[in-house]
Design an enzyme around this catalytic site. Sequence first.
Site, PDB file in Angstrom:
ATOM      1  CB  SER A   1     -18.630 109.821 -29.873  1.00  0.00           C
ATOM      2  OG  SER A   1     -19.522 108.659 -29.976  1.00  0.00           O
TER       3      SER A   1
ATOM      4  CE  LYS B   1     -15.123 101.699 -24.549  1.00  0.00           C
ATOM      5  NZ  LYS B   1     -14.312 100.705 -25.280  1.00  0.00           N
TER       6      LYS B   1
ATOM      7  CG  ASP C   1     -14.414  97.051 -28.703  1.00  0.00           C
ATOM      8  OD1 ASP C   1     -15.331  97.588 -29.254  1.00  0.00           O
ATOM      9  OD2 ASP C   1     -13.795  96.662 -27.404  1.00  0.00           O
TER      10      ASP C   1
ATOM     11  CB  ALA D   1      -0.439  94.966 -23.140  1.00  0.00           C
ATOM     12  N   GLY D   2      -3.628  96.138 -23.760  1.00  0.00           N
ATOM     13  CA  GLY D   2      -5.098  97.503 -23.332  1.00  0.00           C
ATOM     14  C   GLY D   2      -6.692  96.525 -23.528  1.00  0.00           C
TER      15      GLY D   2
ATOM     16  NE  ARG E   1       6.555 102.000 -28.234  1.00  0.00           N
ATOM     17  CZ  ARG E   1       8.194 102.355 -29.412  1.00  0.00           C
ATOM     18  NH1 ARG E   1       8.784 101.805 -28.848  1.00  0.00           N
ATOM     19  NH2 ARG E   1       7.373 103.001 -30.206  1.00  0.00           N
ATOM     20  CB  THR E   2       4.267  99.004 -20.214  1.00  0.00           C
ATOM     21  OG1 THR E   2       4.978  99.621 -20.389  1.00  0.00           O
ATOM     22  CG2 THR E   2       4.669  98.126 -19.013  1.00  0.00           C
TER      23      THR E   2
ATOM     24  NE  ARG F   1      -1.326  97.319 -18.862  1.00  0.00           N
ATOM     25  CZ  ARG F   1      -1.954  98.444 -19.872  1.00  0.00           C
ATOM     26  NH1 ARG F   1      -1.687  99.685 -20.466  1.00  0.00           N
ATOM     27  NH2 ARG F   1      -2.954  98.410 -19.583  1.00  0.00           N
TER      28      ARG F   1
ATOM     29  N   GLY G   1     -10.075 101.605 -38.955  1.00  0.00           N
ATOM     30  CA  GLY G   1     -10.319 101.211 -37.837  1.00  0.00           C
ATOM     31  C   GLY G   1     -11.819 101.929 -38.599  1.00  0.00           C
TER      32      GLY G   1
END
Length: 282
Positions: free
Chosen positions: A18, A69, A105, A132-133, A156-157, A160, A243
């Site tokens: 971190s 979290k 966030d 999609a998280g 990818r999925t 989700r 980022g």
Amino acid sequence: MSTNPPRACVIGWPVKHSRSPLIHTYWLQQLGIEGSYGRAEVAPADFQNFVSHLAEKGYRGGNVTLPHKEMAYRLATRRTERADSLQAVNTLWIEGGELWGDNTDIIGFLGGLDAEVQGWEKTGDKAVVLGAGGAARAIVQALLLRNIKNILIFNRTLERAEELARLFGSGVTARPWQQLGESLAGVDLLVNTTSLGMAGQPPLDIDLSALPSYAVVDDIVYVPLETPLLAQAHRRGLRTVGGLSMLLHQAVPGFEHWFGQRPEVTPELLALIEADVTSTPK
């Protein structure tokens, strides 16, 4: 009331990677505040006990990183609307004897984007979000707050992505990953929330040629500083956001809660963290 200098920490498992201590220690020094910020490596089985005794350990609060979290959200006795909407907490503080939780966030993403590409939301209203998280959920919500009315989610999925799209309803649509390239035409903003392109992970292998020349490409990965996605966008002359900017801006609210002053994200701080990322072995 304790007269000991205020303390805060970042809580994770693992947490040695971190950059939060470097960020907050810089602000403490710049603002002349006698306080400290460190790392607390806490296993999932020990997280509830650690958080329940933050004050006894001398902490005013802390940041929460993976994998804690969602648990932090459940343990907080008071939560902001942002935390409730995302059902995840990355910032804890003690106020009025209660444990508060927030998720910064959204603030971090919009703060970084605003700082790097001023007026970005005025150029159009079509965005693509990769992933999609939890991070994707925060970013879709941030885009909706800025009145981006057409958001496509690729994962990818597909299931989700569809689940995430259903949470937001009208204006947010899931698409199969295989349709990504052809769907970039007319897109104003592309955001990568996946770990693809991160050091030690496979690259994000997509073709940006269909993006218009005015598009913005934002990658929330900050190690490396220039991901393959950003490098491709640079070669096309597109505007980009890395980022690191999101990381710094999401840290501001927590510092203010713990230490009583609102810090600024400055070029000097950005350069300090960039140097640390660059010099750290991958």
